[in-house]
Design an enzyme around this catalytic site. Structure first.
Site, PDB file in Angstrom:
ATOM      1  N   HIS A  17       0.845  -1.215   0.000  1.00 46.13           N
ATOM      2  CA  HIS A  17       0.000   0.000   0.000  1.00 46.13           C
ATOM      3  C   HIS A  17       0.873   1.255   0.000  1.00 46.13           C
ATOM      4  O   HIS A  17       0.581   2.228  -0.707  1.00 46.13           O
ATOM      5  CB  HIS A  17      -0.873   0.053   1.270  1.00 46.13           C
ATOM      6  CG  HIS A  17      -1.919  -1.005   1.390  1.00 46.13           C
ATOM      7  ND1 HIS A  17      -2.072  -1.743   2.542  1.00 46.13           N
ATOM      8  CD2 HIS A  17      -2.883  -1.433   0.536  1.00 46.13           C
ATOM      9  CE1 HIS A  17      -3.094  -2.585   2.402  1.00 46.13           C
ATOM     10  NE2 HIS A  17      -3.595  -2.421   1.188  1.00 46.13           N
ATOM     11  N   LYS A  41     -16.420  -6.367  12.459  1.00 49.12           N
ATOM     12  CA  LYS A  41     -16.438  -7.788  12.841  1.00 49.12           C
ATOM     13  C   LYS A  41     -15.220  -8.573  12.386  1.00 49.12           C
ATOM     14  O   LYS A  41     -14.572  -9.222  13.164  1.00 49.12           O
ATOM     15  CB  LYS A  41     -17.691  -8.446  12.263  1.00 49.12           C
ATOM     16  CG  LYS A  41     -18.873  -8.371  13.192  1.00 49.12           C
ATOM     17  CD  LYS A  41     -19.980  -9.235  12.644  1.00 49.12           C
ATOM     18  CE  LYS A  41     -21.283  -8.934  13.336  1.00 49.12           C
ATOM     19  NZ  LYS A  41     -22.403  -9.457  12.575  1.00 49.12           N
ATOM     20  N   ARG A  90      -2.274  -6.143  -8.474  1.00 48.41           N
ATOM     21  CA  ARG A  90      -1.250  -7.159  -8.245  1.00 48.41           C
ATOM     22  C   ARG A  90      -1.289  -8.264  -9.288  1.00 48.41           C
ATOM     23  O   ARG A  90      -0.285  -8.839  -9.643  1.00 48.41           O
ATOM     24  CB  ARG A  90      -1.449  -7.808  -6.867  1.00 48.41           C
ATOM     25  CG  ARG A  90      -1.041  -6.941  -5.720  1.00 48.41           C
ATOM     26  CD  ARG A  90      -1.650  -7.389  -4.430  1.00 48.41           C
ATOM     27  NE  ARG A  90      -3.081  -7.160  -4.425  1.00 48.41           N
ATOM     28  CZ  ARG A  90      -3.860  -7.239  -3.360  1.00 48.41           C
ATOM     29  NH1 ARG A  90      -3.331  -7.597  -2.208  1.00 48.41           N
ATOM     30  NH2 ARG A  90      -5.150  -6.990  -3.437  1.00 48.41           N
ATOM     31  N   SER A 128      -3.097  -7.605   3.021  1.00 47.24           N
ATOM     32  CA  SER A 128      -3.330  -7.476   4.463  1.00 47.24           C
ATOM     33  C   SER A 128      -3.683  -8.837   5.058  1.00 47.24           C
ATOM     34  O   SER A 128      -3.322  -9.140   6.203  1.00 47.24           O
ATOM     35  CB  SER A 128      -4.458  -6.478   4.730  1.00 47.24           C
ATOM     36  OG  SER A 128      -4.079  -5.196   4.290  1.00 47.24           O
TER      37      SER A 128
HETATM   38  P1  ADP Z   1      -9.644  -3.556  -0.358  1.00 48.27           P
HETATM   39  O1  ADP Z   1      -9.668  -2.225  -1.022  1.00 48.27           O
HETATM   40  O2  ADP Z   1     -10.068  -4.672  -1.259  1.00 48.27           O
HETATM   41  O3  ADP Z   1     -10.236  -3.596   0.983  1.00 48.27           O
HETATM   42  P2  ADP Z   1      -6.973  -3.161   0.528  1.00 48.27           P
HETATM   43  O4  ADP Z   1      -7.386  -2.136   1.452  1.00 48.27           O
HETATM   44  O5  ADP Z   1      -6.031  -4.167   1.065  1.00 48.27           O
HETATM   45  O6  ADP Z   1      -8.110  -3.939  -0.144  1.00 48.27           O
HETATM   46  O7  ADP Z   1      -6.257  -2.494  -0.719  1.00 48.27           O
HETATM   47  C1  ADP Z   1      -6.484  -1.176  -1.138  1.00 48.27           C
HETATM   48  C2  ADP Z   1      -5.855  -1.035  -2.493  1.00 48.27           C
HETATM   49  O8  ADP Z   1      -4.469  -1.347  -2.417  1.00 48.27           O
HETATM   50  C3  ADP Z   1      -6.431  -1.937  -3.571  1.00 48.27           C
HETATM   51  O9  ADP Z   1      -6.408  -1.236  -4.789  1.00 48.27           O
HETATM   52  C4  ADP Z   1      -5.466  -3.067  -3.624  1.00 48.27           C
HETATM   53  O10 ADP Z   1      -5.449  -3.699  -4.878  1.00 48.27           O
HETATM   54  C5  ADP Z   1      -4.169  -2.323  -3.373  1.00 48.27           C
HETATM   55  N1  ADP Z   1      -3.141  -3.214  -2.880  1.00 48.27           N
HETATM   56  C6  ADP Z   1      -3.226  -4.083  -1.850  1.00 48.27           C
HETATM   57  N2  ADP Z   1      -2.096  -4.768  -1.696  1.00 48.27           N
HETATM   58  C7  ADP Z   1      -1.243  -4.331  -2.664  1.00 48.27           C
HETATM   59  C8  ADP Z   1       0.088  -4.681  -3.063  1.00 48.27           C
HETATM   60  N3  ADP Z   1       0.759  -5.636  -2.438  1.00 48.27           N
HETATM   61  N4  ADP Z   1       0.625  -4.026  -4.102  1.00 48.27           N
HETATM   62  C9  ADP Z   1      -0.096  -3.079  -4.752  1.00 48.27           C
HETATM   63  N5  ADP Z   1      -1.347  -2.721  -4.460  1.00 48.27           N
HETATM   64  C10 ADP Z   1      -1.923  -3.339  -3.421  1.00 48.27           C
END
Ligand code: ADP
Length: 186
Positions: A17, A41, A90, A128
């Site tokens: 992120h 939850k 990803r 995550s």
């Molecule tokens: P979500 O939005 O599905 O709840 P996250 O909060 O984990 O998932 O991710 C927020 C954004 O960050 C999404 O666009 C996700 O694809 C991106 N993201 C998560 N992990 C990575 C990573 N390892 N490399 C690049 N982008 C990522």
């Protein structure tokens, strides 16, 4: 002046992120991280905690701010006057998900563009969920999250274990019912 919104759950924020946020902050004049106020939850951290952890992790980005939000991402983007939504990609699964949501978002808010940044190779496998699962199994997450995040996770996981029925005082049987994706024997 172009303001971009990078929305997500960030439970918790990890180095994948942070990489996307840094790159987006270098492209756009302002970057707003939208922390989705999801029901707590299934989450390790509540919204206020996730906002605080994101704030700490991105304190080095001077053009970046953090807001919690509920409801549609495009409504959040409109509210903060963002012209672009940033997401990280990803793999093909991310692409399929983002293209579908992106088209739906464009239908609802054609004035807002989607900007997907391809994950840097060192973070392509990182999520995550993986971070939480490895931390929960006492694995080393130090190359995936900042020290403050690892510390907050260790504390929360310890609190959660103490809350489990039969684990306080420590019980001999502490097997989780969920099958782990990271252990061969589940
Ligand atoms: P979500 O939005 O599905 O709840 P996250 O909060 O984990 O998932 O991710 C927020 C954004 O960050 C999404 O666009 C996700 O694809 C991106 N993201 C998560 N992990 C990575 C990573 N390892 N490399 C690049 N982008 C990522």
């Amino acid at each position: 002046m172009i303001r971009a919104l990078y929305p997500g759950t960030f439970d918790p924020i990890h180095n994948g992120h942070i990489d996307i946020a840094q790159r987006a902050a270098s492209i756009f004049d302002e970057l707003v991280i939208g922390v989705y106020d999801a029901p707590p939850k299934k989450l390790l951290f509540n919204t206020a905690e996730r906002v605080a952890l994101v704030r700490g992790a991105l304190a080095h980005l001077s053009n970046c701010s953090i807001v919690p939000f509920v409801g549609l991402t495009v409504e959040c983007a409109r509210t903060i006057d963002a012209r672009v939504i940033v997401r990280g990609l990803r793999n093909l699964a991310d692409f399929e998900f983002e293209s579908q949501i992106g088209l739906a978002n464009r239908k609802m808010a054609p004035e807002i563009e989607l900007c997907c940044l391809i994950s840097s190779t060192e973070y392509i496998y990182l999520s995550s969920t993986i971070v939480k699962e490895v931390a929960g199994l006492h694995g080393d997450i130090s190359s995936w999250v900042q020290p403050a995040i690892a510390q907050a996770m260790a504390q929360r996981l310890a609190e959660n274990r103490a809350d489990l029925p039969g684990t306080n005082p420590p019980a001999k049987k502490s097997v989780t019912k969920t099958r782990s994706k990271l252990t061969h024997h589940g």
